[in-house]
Design an enzyme around this catalytic site. Structure first.
Site, PDB file in Angstrom:
ATOM      1  N   GLU A  48       0.843  -1.207   0.000  1.00 36.80           N
ATOM      2  CA  GLU A  48       0.000   0.000   0.000  1.00 36.80           C
ATOM      3  C   GLU A  48       0.875   1.254   0.000  1.00 36.80           C
ATOM      4  O   GLU A  48       0.593   2.220  -0.730  1.00 36.80           O
ATOM      5  CB  GLU A  48      -0.898  -0.011   1.231  1.00 36.80           C
ATOM      6  CG  GLU A  48      -1.726   1.250   1.414  1.00 36.80           C
ATOM      7  CD  GLU A  48      -2.169   1.419   2.855  1.00 36.80           C
ATOM      8  OE1 GLU A  48      -2.441   2.573   3.240  1.00 36.80           O
ATOM      9  OE2 GLU A  48      -2.240   0.412   3.587  1.00 36.80           O
ATOM     10  N   ASP A  52       0.862   3.899  -3.177  1.00 39.34           N
ATOM     11  CA  ASP A  52       0.515   5.310  -3.047  1.00 39.34           C
ATOM     12  C   ASP A  52       1.440   6.163  -3.914  1.00 39.34           C
ATOM     13  O   ASP A  52       1.000   7.106  -4.571  1.00 39.34           O
ATOM     14  CB  ASP A  52       0.628   5.731  -1.579  1.00 39.34           C
ATOM     15  CG  ASP A  52       0.307   7.195  -1.372  1.00 39.34           C
ATOM     16  OD1 ASP A  52      -0.865   7.568  -1.505  1.00 39.34           O
ATOM     17  OD2 ASP A  52       1.236   7.963  -1.071  1.00 39.34           O
ATOM     18  N   ASP A  76      -7.134   1.080   0.429  1.00 39.30           N
ATOM     19  CA  ASP A  76      -5.786   0.590   0.716  1.00 39.30           C
ATOM     20  C   ASP A  76      -5.434  -0.604  -0.165  1.00 39.30           C
ATOM     21  O   ASP A  76      -4.306  -0.709  -0.668  1.00 39.30           O
ATOM     22  CB  ASP A  76      -5.666   0.185   2.187  1.00 39.30           C
ATOM     23  CG  ASP A  76      -5.729   1.382   3.127  1.00 39.30           C
ATOM     24  OD1 ASP A  76      -5.616   2.523   2.644  1.00 39.30           O
ATOM     25  OD2 ASP A  76      -5.900   1.171   4.347  1.00 39.30           O
ATOM     26  N   GLU A 121      -4.502   0.487  -3.714  1.00 41.09           N
ATOM     27  CA  GLU A 121      -3.125   0.966  -3.813  1.00 41.09           C
ATOM     28  C   GLU A 121      -2.144  -0.201  -3.770  1.00 41.09           C
ATOM     29  O   GLU A 121      -1.143  -0.213  -4.509  1.00 41.09           O
ATOM     30  CB  GLU A 121      -2.825   1.944  -2.680  1.00 41.09           C
ATOM     31  CG  GLU A 121      -3.524   3.285  -2.829  1.00 41.09           C
ATOM     32  CD  GLU A 121      -3.162   4.272  -1.748  1.00 41.09           C
ATOM     33  OE1 GLU A 121      -3.156   5.476  -2.025  1.00 41.09           O
ATOM     34  OE2 GLU A 121      -2.879   3.825  -0.608  1.00 41.09           O
TER      35      GLU A 121
END
Length: 236
Positions: A53, A57, A126, A129
């Site tokens: 995650e 991002d 989450d 990502e």
């Protein structure tokens, strides 16, 4: 790792248009910390998707930033950043995750399973990502772009066209401060209506000269409207 998948992973690969060479990357992206914590007693090496995650991002930010930079060359940095932030917010990522039914494929602990964790926005965002990061590690940036851009650009373009990212007061201040000694202020010039439902009218003034006027149900809203009107004088 537990091989009892919530759903056949091939269906998820079809949905994202990418077949993993290393399925373990995909499985890791789908493993929530709640599942990891419950299985560590039996499988101490079980990992969750939190590190993916973190990487995802940055991958998401890079692809989004490059699209904004290349597609909207006239937009200043002061607008690019809030547009990107709004485009990759939890609400948007949750929506994109739902479009590929990502929640159906997640490995969750019993607690999350029984409290509707598969539909929880934070978990879905989450995991989305993490999925981007898994694709990147498995196949590089191009597969991620092919999957992500057709989806995220719709969100970006809608934000730009609607001006939903704009903080008009900040934008006006940035224009004014390019010249030293200029004084920008907002003055309330009218109030109407009962106390519980007032309408305020505000003027945006530069060195005492009126640049724009706006009304709203709060002073802040009226100031934003006045600043929006004032920006038109600067071609914005």
């Amino acid at each position: 790792m537990n091989q009892n998948y919530p759903l056949p992973l091939g269906k998820l690969e079809e949905a994202i248009g990418y077949a993993f060479r290393d399925r373990e990357q995909l499985i890791l992206a789908l493993t929530h910390s709640s599942h990891c914590n419950e299985t560590k007693v039996k499988e101490p090496k079980t990992a969750c998707n939190e590190r993916l995650e973190f990487l995802g991002d940055s991958v998401l930010s890079f692809i989004t930033s490059r699209y904004l930079y290349e597609t909207y060359p006239k937009l200043p940095e002061g607008r690019l950043s809030p547009i990107r932030a709004k485009a990759v917010c939890e609400k948007t990522l949750c929506k994109l995750a739902q479009e590929i039914s990502l929640g159906d494929y997640l490995f969750l602990g019993h607690g999350e399973e029984h409290t509707n964790g598969r539909k929880r926005p934070s978990i879905l965002a989450d995991a989305f990502e993490a999925l981007l990061a898994a694709m990147y590690l498995d196949g590089g940036i191009e597969p991620v772009k092919e999957f992500l851009l057709p989806r995220i650009t719709k969100e970006i373009d809608a934000i730009v066209e609607s001006g939903a990212d704009l903080d008009y007061k900040t934008a006006l201040q940035q224009v004014i401060q390019q010249e030293r000694g200029e004084v920008l202020e907002y003055a309330i010039v009218g109030e109407a209506g009962p106390a519980h439902q007032k309408t305020f009218t505000v003027e945006a003034r530069l060195n005492g000269n009126v640049l724009g006027k706006g009304s709203g149900s709060s002073k802040r809203e009226a100031e934003q409207c006045a600043a929006k009107e004032a920006l038109k004088l600067f071609g914005m």
